[in-house]
Design an enzyme around this catalytic site. Structure first.
Site, PDB file in Angstrom:
ATOM      1  N   HIS A 288      -0.199   6.445   6.063  1.00  0.00           N
ATOM      2  CA  HIS A 288       0.386   6.228   4.739  1.00  0.00           C
ATOM      3  C   HIS A 288       0.947   7.548   4.224  1.00  0.00           C
ATOM      4  O   HIS A 288       0.502   8.618   4.651  1.00  0.00           O
ATOM      5  CB  HIS A 288      -0.663   5.710   3.747  1.00  0.00           C
TER       6      HIS A 288
ATOM      7  N   SER B  85       0.803  -1.223   0.000  1.00  0.00           N
ATOM      8  CA  SER B  85       0.000   0.000   0.000  1.00  0.00           C
ATOM      9  C   SER B  85       0.834   1.271   0.000  1.00  0.00           C
ATOM     10  O   SER B  85       0.363   2.327  -0.439  1.00  0.00           O
ATOM     11  CB  SER B  85      -0.944   0.016   1.212  1.00  0.00           C
TER      12      SER B  85
END
Length: 269
Positions: free
Chosen positions: A250, A40
């Site tokens: 992230h 990811s």
């Protein structure tokens, strides 16, 4: 042959030869190929911008592999990365997309092998520091004991498929500035320090295995540290977002563009 004819022939040869070399160079550049492998962190969670929100791989246009490919138009580009990928899934689903003529590979994987997503959720949802720290310690033990072999196998598979490629193993940043501007809300500094230490363990293992494989290791920690959560500066990593848990922790748009892309360009030119 007259002196004039010989001179003319020499001039013609001198003119044609550089043109042929330029054409050959253009063909060489056109043949270059970049393949992005990973989890990811190599795709779009954190950017909130997707090709297709329903695609489980969660790819999007603002990630460092896409941005690098846009800046290097002489390369063809294959995006094999997929959110949630482990080393085993990179080997089974992504490595087969490599070819012998691949020029550049980036590979960013390992966090899911040690259960880092579950560690983060546990730290978010538990009230006791000890529970969070125990989860981090378990992930670090998995990284130390199990991840080296998994990465070694993955890196060997990459090299077997693309023997002449430049391979860049991409690491993960630390998430937090300790004693920064976040105050007492959210995670404690003890939990933040534990999560940072997990990033350091991943970096140590990944860099060692990359070196053994003859790959280049891209270490984002120093570049990201002044832009980590609680830093008081522009943050390159998303913090906890209750409305979109899967966006949390992230790299965001700036993290991909000003962090990872800049570092990758520093390696590749």
């Amino acid at each position: 042959m007259s002196l004039f004819a010989a001179a003319a022939a020499f001039c013609l040869a001198a003119t044609v030869a550089p043109q042929a070399t330029a054409a050959e160079n253009a063909d060489t550049k056109a043949a270059q190929k970049y393949v992005a492998l990973g989890d990811s962190y190599a795709v779009a969670p954190g950017t909130r911008t997707y090709d297709d929100e329903n695609d489980p791989c969660r790819r999007g246009p603002l990630t460092y592999p896409r941005l690098w490919a846009e800046q290097h138009s002489s390369y063809s580009f294959v995006e094999a990365s997929c959110s949630g990928a482990t080393t085993a899934e990179v080997q089974s689903d992504q490595v087969p997309q490599l070819t012998a003529d691949t020029s550049l590979v980036t590979v960013q994987v390992g966090g899911n092998d040690v259960g880092f997503v579950e560690v983060l959720k546990n730290c978010i949802l538990t009230l006791d520091d000890k529970d969070c720290i125990a989860g981090v310690d378990a992930a670090k033990a998995a990284a130390t004991n199990n991840l080296p072999g998994a990465l070694s196998k993955t890196y060997s598979a990459i090299r077997a498929k693309s023997p002449d490629a430049k391979v860049v193993a991409v690491g993960y940043p630390r998430l937090y500035t300790i004693g920064g501007d976040c105050g007492i809300l959210g995670l404690s500094d003890a939990e933040r320090e534990a999560l940072n230490s997990a990033a350091d363990t991943l970096a140590s293992v990944t860099s060692q295995e990359a070196q053994k494989a003859g790959f280049t290791y891209l270490d984002p920690r120093s570049a990201f540290d002044p832009h980590s959560i609680c830093s008081g500066n522009e943050e390159w990593v998303t913090s906890l977002e209750w409305d979109k848990i899967n966006e949390s922790y992230h790299p965001n748009k700036a993290g991909h563009r000003d962090g990872y892309l800049a570092l990758l360009n520093g390696i590749t030119g």
